[in-house]
Design a protein around this motif. Structure first.
Motif, PDB file in Angstrom:
ATOM      1  N   PRO A   1      56.329  35.323  57.752  1.00  0.00           N
ATOM      2  CA  PRO A   1      56.434  34.651  59.054  1.00  0.00           C
ATOM      3  C   PRO A   1      55.118  34.193  59.652  1.00  0.00           C
ATOM      4  O   PRO A   1      55.125  33.567  60.708  1.00  0.00           O
ATOM      5  CB  PRO A   1      57.093  35.718  59.933  1.00  0.00           C
ATOM      6  CG  PRO A   1      56.691  37.017  59.330  1.00  0.00           C
ATOM      7  CD  PRO A   1      56.605  36.763  57.851  1.00  0.00           C
ATOM      8  N   PHE A   2      53.982  34.505  59.034  1.00  0.00           N
ATOM      9  CA  PHE A   2      52.700  34.103  59.605  1.00  0.00           C
ATOM     10  C   PHE A   2      51.855  33.368  58.567  1.00  0.00           C
ATOM     11  O   PHE A   2      52.100  33.450  57.361  1.00  0.00           O
ATOM     12  CB  PHE A   2      51.925  35.321  60.140  1.00  0.00           C
ATOM     13  CG  PHE A   2      51.535  36.321  59.083  1.00  0.00           C
ATOM     14  CD1 PHE A   2      50.387  36.174  58.315  1.00  0.00           C
ATOM     15  CD2 PHE A   2      52.332  37.445  58.845  1.00  0.00           C
ATOM     16  CE1 PHE A   2      50.031  37.089  57.335  1.00  0.00           C
ATOM     17  CE2 PHE A   2      51.983  38.373  57.868  1.00  0.00           C
ATOM     18  CZ  PHE A   2      50.838  38.189  57.112  1.00  0.00           C
ATOM     19  N   LEU A   3      50.856  32.659  59.071  1.00  0.00           N
ATOM     20  CA  LEU A   3      49.883  31.960  58.230  1.00  0.00           C
ATOM     21  C   LEU A   3      48.493  32.270  58.772  1.00  0.00           C
ATOM     22  O   LEU A   3      48.238  32.083  59.970  1.00  0.00           O
ATOM     23  CB  LEU A   3      50.145  30.452  58.257  1.00  0.00           C
ATOM     24  CG  LEU A   3      49.129  29.539  57.566  1.00  0.00           C
ATOM     25  CD1 LEU A   3      49.022  29.863  56.086  1.00  0.00           C
ATOM     26  CD2 LEU A   3      49.542  28.064  57.752  1.00  0.00           C
ATOM     27  N   LEU A   4      47.624  32.747  57.914  1.00  0.00           N
ATOM     28  CA  LEU A   4      46.240  33.061  58.276  1.00  0.00           C
ATOM     29  C   LEU A   4      45.336  31.947  57.753  1.00  0.00           C
ATOM     30  O   LEU A   4      45.534  31.458  56.644  1.00  0.00           O
ATOM     31  CB  LEU A   4      45.827  34.402  57.678  1.00  0.00           C
ATOM     32  CG  LEU A   4      44.437  34.941  58.053  1.00  0.00           C
ATOM     33  CD1 LEU A   4      44.412  35.362  59.515  1.00  0.00           C
ATOM     34  CD2 LEU A   4      44.050  36.105  57.154  1.00  0.00           C
ATOM     35  N   LYS A   5      44.338  31.570  58.563  1.00  0.00           N
ATOM     36  CA  LYS A   5      43.401  30.521  58.156  1.00  0.00           C
ATOM     37  C   LYS A   5      41.980  30.906  58.552  1.00  0.00           C
ATOM     38  O   LYS A   5      41.771  31.627  59.525  1.00  0.00           O
ATOM     39  CB  LYS A   5      43.730  29.193  58.855  1.00  0.00           C
ATOM     40  CG  LYS A   5      45.089  28.608  58.592  1.00  0.00           C
ATOM     41  CD  LYS A   5      45.254  27.302  59.382  1.00  0.00           C
ATOM     42  CE  LYS A   5      46.619  26.677  59.194  1.00  0.00           C
ATOM     43  NZ  LYS A   5      46.762  25.425  59.990  1.00  0.00           N
TER      44      LYS A   5
ATOM     45  N   VAL B   1      38.728  32.709  62.690  1.00  0.00           N
ATOM     46  CA  VAL B   1      39.878  33.168  61.934  1.00  0.00           C
ATOM     47  C   VAL B   1      41.098  32.893  62.806  1.00  0.00           C
ATOM     48  O   VAL B   1      41.183  33.360  63.940  1.00  0.00           O
ATOM     49  CB  VAL B   1      39.763  34.663  61.592  1.00  0.00           C
ATOM     50  CG1 VAL B   1      41.046  35.180  60.954  1.00  0.00           C
ATOM     51  CG2 VAL B   1      38.584  34.899  60.648  1.00  0.00           C
ATOM     52  N   GLU B   2      42.022  32.103  62.287  1.00  0.00           N
ATOM     53  CA  GLU B   2      43.176  31.646  63.053  1.00  0.00           C
ATOM     54  C   GLU B   2      44.448  32.203  62.430  1.00  0.00           C
ATOM     55  O   GLU B   2      44.602  32.203  61.206  1.00  0.00           O
ATOM     56  CB  GLU B   2      43.215  30.113  63.059  1.00  0.00           C
ATOM     57  CG  GLU B   2      44.273  29.515  63.951  1.00  0.00           C
ATOM     58  CD  GLU B   2      44.274  27.996  63.904  1.00  0.00           C
ATOM     59  OE1 GLU B   2      44.652  27.379  64.905  1.00  0.00           O
ATOM     60  OE2 GLU B   2      43.909  27.422  62.855  1.00  0.00           O
ATOM     61  N   ILE B   3      45.342  32.686  63.274  1.00  0.00           N
ATOM     62  CA  ILE B   3      46.633  33.168  62.793  1.00  0.00           C
ATOM     63  C   ILE B   3      47.719  32.528  63.635  1.00  0.00           C
ATOM     64  O   ILE B   3      47.543  32.295  64.836  1.00  0.00           O
ATOM     65  CB  ILE B   3      46.709  34.707  62.833  1.00  0.00           C
ATOM     66  CG1 ILE B   3      47.967  35.200  62.108  1.00  0.00           C
ATOM     67  CG2 ILE B   3      46.610  35.253  64.252  1.00  0.00           C
ATOM     68  CD1 ILE B   3      47.972  36.680  61.809  1.00  0.00           C
ATOM     69  N   MET B   4      48.843  32.238  62.995  1.00  0.00           N
ATOM     70  CA  MET B   4      49.917  31.498  63.671  1.00  0.00           C
ATOM     71  C   MET B   4      51.240  31.823  63.007  1.00  0.00           C
ATOM     72  O   MET B   4      51.292  32.345  61.892  1.00  0.00           O
ATOM     73  CB  MET B   4      49.653  29.996  63.554  1.00  0.00           C
ATOM     74  CG  MET B   4      49.633  29.490  62.120  1.00  0.00           C
ATOM     75  SD  MET B   4      48.884  27.858  61.956  1.00  0.00           S
ATOM     76  CE  MET B   4      47.212  28.217  62.504  1.00  0.00           C
ATOM     77  N   ALA B   5      52.333  31.512  63.704  1.00  0.00           N
ATOM     78  CA  ALA B   5      53.617  31.497  63.034  1.00  0.00           C
ATOM     79  C   ALA B   5      53.561  30.431  61.940  1.00  0.00           C
ATOM     80  O   ALA B   5      52.894  29.407  62.080  1.00  0.00           O
ATOM     81  CB  ALA B   5      54.734  31.199  64.030  1.00  0.00           C
ATOM     82  N   ALA B   6      54.251  30.681  60.843  1.00  0.00           N
ATOM     83  CA  ALA B   6      54.128  29.825  59.660  1.00  0.00           C
ATOM     84  C   ALA B   6      54.799  28.483  59.893  1.00  0.00           C
ATOM     85  O   ALA B   6      55.985  28.286  59.595  1.00  0.00           O
ATOM     86  CB  ALA B   6      54.719  30.521  58.447  1.00  0.00           C
ATOM     87  N   SER B   7      54.048  27.554  60.439  1.00  0.00           N
ATOM     88  CA  SER B   7      54.558  26.223  60.742  1.00  0.00           C
ATOM     89  C   SER B   7      53.423  25.217  60.633  1.00  0.00           C
ATOM     90  O   SER B   7      52.255  25.571  60.775  1.00  0.00           O
ATOM     91  CB  SER B   7      55.146  26.185  62.161  1.00  0.00           C
ATOM     92  OG  SER B   7      55.488  24.867  62.536  1.00  0.00           O
TER      93      SER B   7
END
Length: 374
Positions: free
Chosen positions: A78-82, A250-256
């Motif tokens: 459910p998440f995406l890390l960048k 470092v960015e984290i978000m719902a996977a979209s």
């Protein structure tokens, strides 16, 4: 736990130095390097032993994600890390909430709009709340500012003075709509902002010089200007207008990958849809303060169920990794950190499925751990 290899997205606003420096590669790079993606989003999944993380998860969702996560979010991470590195401003943008994203995606699918079409607004059916933790000095615009009238009156720019009157009367929606549908000429704005001299005004002056005639410059005047030092964070909820101006985090978000743009770009802007999605709620900068989460460990609390982000400062005694029993992405920002039988140096990452036992980190360095929210 297995080594994870993430793709790098070469957007034109990216840095020629930051990601390469973190990963210990030569720089400046030939192409801009904007985002290192560490997740399972189908647009560009990271890989484990040459296999896409999305495929790894699909092979055994319960073991990789845990049955609880599968019940909550389905058989997907459910998440995406960048790792994000901006050498120049990103577009002014906003992300939809979950209901808006689902409806928009369904409508564009039914209309047969290709996912990669320039005018496509909804790439998937998910929302995209996000948080960025600065790892270098970073500037951003984030959310409508509750002191925008003060700033506009300080500038003494005639159109801005009229907007200030309307803002005080509660007409933020009308002001933004008028700007996006017919922005006044602002050839003199950069000089006025440079004379005012504050960091906020200088940021607007820079945007005015970079994007002459772009109404996004004028919308930016209504937003909070945020300067982040390493470790500072901002959280961007659905509907919040924002743009990273420069820096790294470092960015984290719902996977979209859903983005509706409002300016500072040559890409497609749908004014009607943007006005429908924007949350016209002025407030202070959306800064998130970290809290202790155990020895040598902090986390940044947010209201989002899809993600939680921890940072561990490793050195001396071993540190237990948080969120055992949940899927985790580990990212080493600097130094060298060992967990299980895997050693991670700066810029390297790992996938820890929910089935992993309790793990500890040893060595010396800074380790980010991304997992599902509580």
């Amino acid at each position: 736990m297995q080594r994870l290899t993430g793709p790098i997205r070469p957007y034109d606003w990216g840095s020629h130095e930051v990601i390469a420096r973190v990963q210990g590669r030569d720089f400046p790079t030939a192409e801009p390097e904007a985002e290192l993606w560490l997740g399972a989003h189908p647009a560009d999944p990271a890989t484990v032993d040459g296999r896409g993380l999305d495929a790894v998860i699909a092979g055994d969702p319960d073991a990789e994600l845990g049955a609880t996560v599968v019940r909550r979010f389905g058989a997907k991470l459910p998440f995406l890390l960048k790792l994000l590195a901006a050498q120049r401003p990103l577009s002014l943008q906003v992300h939809p909430n979950l209901a808006q994203a689902a409806a928009g995606f369904e409508a564009e699918e039914a209309a047969g709009v290709p996912v990669d079409a320039p005018q496509r607004r909804y790439k998937d059916a998910n929302h995209k709340p996000e948080m960025l933790v600065a790892v270098g000095r970073t500037q951003a615009l984030a959310g409508f500012a509750d002191d925008a009238t003060v700033f506009l009156r300080k500038l003494q720019w005639p159109p801005g003075l009229g907007w200030a009157d309307r803002l005080e009367a509660g007409d933020l929606h009308g002001v933004v709509s008028d700007i996006l549908r017919g922005a006044p000429d602002f050839d003199d704005l950069a000089d006025l902002c440079a004379a005012e001299g504050s960091a906020r005004a200088l940021a607007i002056a820079d945007l005015a010089a970079r994007y002459p005639g772009d109404p996004g410059v004028l919308v930016a005047m209504l937003l909070n200007h945020v300067e982040l030092s390493p470790g500072d964070a901002i959280y961007l909820a659905a509907g919040s207008p924002h743009a990273y101006l420069r820096g790294a985090g470092v960015e984290i978000m719902a996977a979209s990958d859903n983005v509706l743009r409002g300016g500072l770009t040559s890409k497609f802007v749908d004014v009607d849809e943007l006005l429908r999605i924007l949350a016209f709620e002025p407030g202070p900068p959306p800064v998130v303060t970290p809290v202790s989460a155990g020895p040598s460990t902090v986390r940044w609390p947010t209201p989002t169920a899809e993600f939680t982000l921890y940072e561990i400062t490793v050195g001396g005694s071993p540190v237990a990794l948080p969120a055992v029993g949940s899927p985790r992405v580990l990212f080493c920002l600097e130094g060298e950190v060992r967990a299980a039988d895997l050693s991670l140096r700066g810029g390297e990452s790992a996938w820890s499925p929910a089935s992993d036992p309790e793990l500890t980190a040893r060595g010396t360095g800074r380790l980010f751990v991304a997992t599902v929210g509580g």
